[in-house]
Design a protein around this motif. Structure first.
Motif, PDB file in Angstrom:
ATOM      1  N   SER A 130      28.538  49.792  51.557  1.00 40.44           N
ATOM      2  CA  SER A 130      29.418  49.251  50.517  1.00 40.44           C
ATOM      3  C   SER A 130      30.388  50.293  49.987  1.00 40.44           C
ATOM      4  O   SER A 130      31.452  49.953  49.468  1.00 40.44           O
ATOM      5  N   LYS A 131      30.028  51.591  50.113  1.00 39.26           N
ATOM      6  CA  LYS A 131      30.938  52.640  49.646  1.00 39.26           C
ATOM      7  C   LYS A 131      32.139  52.792  50.569  1.00 39.26           C
ATOM      8  O   LYS A 131      33.223  53.160  50.133  1.00 39.26           O
ATOM      9  N   LYS A 132      31.924  52.505  51.862  1.00 37.15           N
ATOM     10  CA  LYS A 132      33.016  52.606  52.823  1.00 37.15           C
ATOM     11  C   LYS A 132      33.757  51.284  52.983  1.00 37.15           C
ATOM     12  O   LYS A 132      34.954  51.258  53.222  1.00 37.15           O
ATOM     13  N   ARG A 133      33.018  50.172  52.892  1.00 36.98           N
ATOM     14  CA  ARG A 133      33.606  48.850  53.109  1.00 36.98           C
ATOM     15  C   ARG A 133      33.258  47.932  51.948  1.00 36.98           C
ATOM     16  O   ARG A 133      32.455  47.019  52.071  1.00 36.98           O
ATOM     17  N   PRO A 134      33.843  48.155  50.764  1.00 36.39           N
ATOM     18  CA  PRO A 134      33.548  47.265  49.629  1.00 36.39           C
ATOM     19  C   PRO A 134      34.103  45.871  49.874  1.00 36.39           C
ATOM     20  O   PRO A 134      35.159  45.701  50.477  1.00 36.39           O
ATOM     21  N   ILE A 135      33.379  44.853  49.427  1.00 35.29           N
ATOM     22  CA  ILE A 135      33.811  43.469  49.626  1.00 35.29           C
ATOM     23  C   ILE A 135      34.127  42.783  48.303  1.00 35.29           C
ATOM     24  O   ILE A 135      34.320  41.567  48.266  1.00 35.29           O
ATOM     25  N   GLY A 203      33.213  56.797  45.153  1.00 39.75           N
ATOM     26  CA  GLY A 203      32.752  58.178  45.038  1.00 39.75           C
ATOM     27  C   GLY A 203      33.779  59.202  45.475  1.00 39.75           C
ATOM     28  O   GLY A 203      33.581  60.400  45.245  1.00 39.75           O
ATOM     29  N   ASP A 204      34.885  58.770  46.105  1.00 39.30           N
ATOM     30  CA  ASP A 204      35.933  59.711  46.518  1.00 39.30           C
ATOM     31  C   ASP A 204      36.584  60.354  45.297  1.00 39.30           C
ATOM     32  O   ASP A 204      36.805  59.686  44.279  1.00 39.30           O
ATOM     33  N   SER A 216      37.116  60.438  39.983  1.00 32.97           N
ATOM     34  CA  SER A 216      36.264  59.850  41.012  1.00 32.97           C
ATOM     35  C   SER A 216      36.423  58.332  41.034  1.00 32.97           C
ATOM     36  O   SER A 216      36.424  57.685  39.978  1.00 32.97           O
ATOM     37  N   VAL A 217      36.543  57.759  42.238  1.00 29.01           N
ATOM     38  CA  VAL A 217      36.673  56.309  42.385  1.00 29.01           C
ATOM     39  C   VAL A 217      35.321  55.666  42.092  1.00 29.01           C
ATOM     40  O   VAL A 217      34.320  55.965  42.750  1.00 29.01           O
ATOM     41  N   ILE A 223      42.575  43.578  42.499  1.00 29.21           N
ATOM     42  CA  ILE A 223      43.909  44.003  42.069  1.00 29.21           C
ATOM     43  C   ILE A 223      43.906  45.361  41.390  1.00 29.21           C
ATOM     44  O   ILE A 223      44.944  45.812  40.928  1.00 29.21           O
ATOM     45  N   SER A 224      42.766  46.024  41.310  1.00 31.27           N
ATOM     46  CA  SER A 224      42.737  47.306  40.622  1.00 31.27           C
ATOM     47  C   SER A 224      41.659  48.214  41.202  1.00 31.27           C
ATOM     48  O   SER A 224      40.705  47.759  41.829  1.00 31.27           O
ATOM     49  N   VAL A 225      41.860  49.503  40.966  1.00 34.57           N
ATOM     50  CA  VAL A 225      40.884  50.530  41.342  1.00 34.57           C
ATOM     51  C   VAL A 225      40.590  51.342  40.081  1.00 34.57           C
ATOM     52  O   VAL A 225      41.506  51.785  39.393  1.00 34.57           O
ATOM     53  N   LYS A 226      39.312  51.516  39.777  1.00 32.84           N
ATOM     54  CA  LYS A 226      38.917  52.267  38.590  1.00 32.84           C
ATOM     55  C   LYS A 226      38.564  53.695  38.975  1.00 32.84           C
ATOM     56  O   LYS A 226      37.812  53.926  39.923  1.00 32.84           O
ATOM     57  N   ILE A 227      39.128  54.637  38.208  1.00 32.67           N
ATOM     58  CA  ILE A 227      38.927  56.065  38.467  1.00 32.67           C
ATOM     59  C   ILE A 227      38.409  56.707  37.190  1.00 32.67           C
ATOM     60  O   ILE A 227      39.024  56.586  36.128  1.00 32.67           O
TER      61      ILE A 227
END
Length: 365
Positions: A130-135, A203-204, A216-217, A223-227
């Motif tokens: 799930s960390k590499k391929r989140p759905i 985690g990136d 960190s991601v 529609i969004s990415v939380k850092i």
């Protein structure tokens, strides 16, 4: 069964208005009791599976079902389903009760489907992939589509229209819908590319210089990415930003334990002098810095190690650029190591007769 029971109550209380109302109220009470029974049974089954199942997957899924309150939502759906029983029992209010029950069932169906999708995402998030391929993004698209379909069915039902006919007439609003869901559509495209090209993972550590964002991601949504930054503040960045704005991803650096360091110190040009061997004190200083870095166990020898001094900082001293690569992956430890090198470089200048450049410092003769 309920029909016979209602007939019995009506006969006992009398075939009059008060008798029929009393029978309806008692039936309503019975429906509420049945709904609570459904809730109790569903909750008990999930709790048993969560605590006693031999399968870890079933335990996790049952736990997420309870967290998402699916038993409660299913019991509420059953309440509205049972409530529809009133439709044919009391003609005077049958139409209103029928509409309420149908409205409630559609709303609860939407809620149950959305919660079920959340359970799928919760369970998938426990897997390493799930960390590499989140759905989460694609599942949110499914949610939107289902909500739109059932929303149309709900409106068509309230208006006594055939949903198919209603959908055929909604084409005129396509442009409006595309405007309303512009961010979602852009986010969907961005989410697909982020996932397929593996641009980001949970985690990136990333930085977006133009936005001043670094951290960190922690979540990749539709529609969004939380850092999450150093101070635990959370940046919410539109997903399509990562397709239109340059950003740095330190994932490979951290994974390979190879992080490049760069330090720049400004040297007062007036302190640079020739030594007896014909070299300048700055040359000796540079060579000794290189030897000190090579001797460090945390500087990788198979990577470039360079110290150069060229030009001036607009008349504000001679820039001495120090480039090296360290095997320190942890961000805090990395900056502590780099800072120590910088401080040592400044403190050791006096040994070579060099001075750091300070603006407006008096010239020593």
């Amino acid at each position: 069964m309920l029909e016979k029971f209602e007939k019995f109550l009506t006969e006992v209380s009398g075939n009059n208005t008060f008798g029929r109302i009393g029978a309806c109220l008692f039936t309503l009470f019975l429906i509420i009791v049945l709904s609570f029974v459904v809730y109790f049974i569903a909750t008990s089954i999930c709790a048993t599976l969560r605590n006693k199942s031999k399968s870890d997957a079933i335990q996790l899924i049952a736990g997420f079902i309870i967290i998402r309150k699916l038993p409660k939502k299913f019991a509420t759906f059953c309440f509205f389903f049972f409530l529809g029983y009133f439709t044919n029992r009391v003609p005077a209010i049958g139409w209103a009760v029928g509409k309420i029950s149908l409205f409630g069932m559609i709303i609860m169906t939407i809620s149950i489907l959305n919660s079920s999708i959340d359970v799928i995402n919760d369970f998938y998030s426990t897997k390493q992939i799930s960390k590499k391929r989140p759905i989460k993004g694609p599942l949110q698209v499914v949610k939107i589509v289902l909500d739109l379909i059932f929303g149309i069915i709900l409106i068509a039902t309230l208006m006594n229209q055939n949903p198919i006919v209603f959908i055929s007439g909604i084409g005129a609003f396509t442009a409006i819908i595309s405007i309303v869901f512009k961010d979602a559509l852009l986010g969907l495209v961005a989410g697909v590319q982020i996932t397929s090209e593996n641009l980001l993972q949970i985690g990136d550590w990333i930085s977006i210089p133009t936005l001043g964002v670094e951290g960190s991601v922690t979540d990749i949504a539709l529609i969004s990415v939380k850092i999450t930054a150093f101070d635990n503040t959370v940046y919410t960045v539109p997903a399509y930003t990562f397709l239109s704005t340059p950003f740095k991803n330190w994932h490979t650096t951290i994974e390979s334990h190879s992080r490049q360091g760069h330090i720049m110190v400004a040297i007062d040009a007036n302190s640079v002098k020739f030594e007896k061997d014909g070299l300048t004190n700055l040359t000796t200083y540079r060579n000794d810095l290189i030897d000190a870095l090579k001797a460090s166990n945390q500087v990788k020898e198979d990577y470039a190690l360079q110290i150069k001094s060229q030009g001036t900082l607009n008349g504000n001293g001679i820039p001495l650029d120090i480039f090296f690569t360290t095997d320190i992956a942890d961000y805090e430890d990395y900056w502590e190591f780099v800072t120590q090198i910088y401080e040592s470089a400044i403190a050791s200048m006096d040994k070579y007769g060099l001075k750091p450049y300070q603006l407006n410092a008096p010239v020593q003769k």
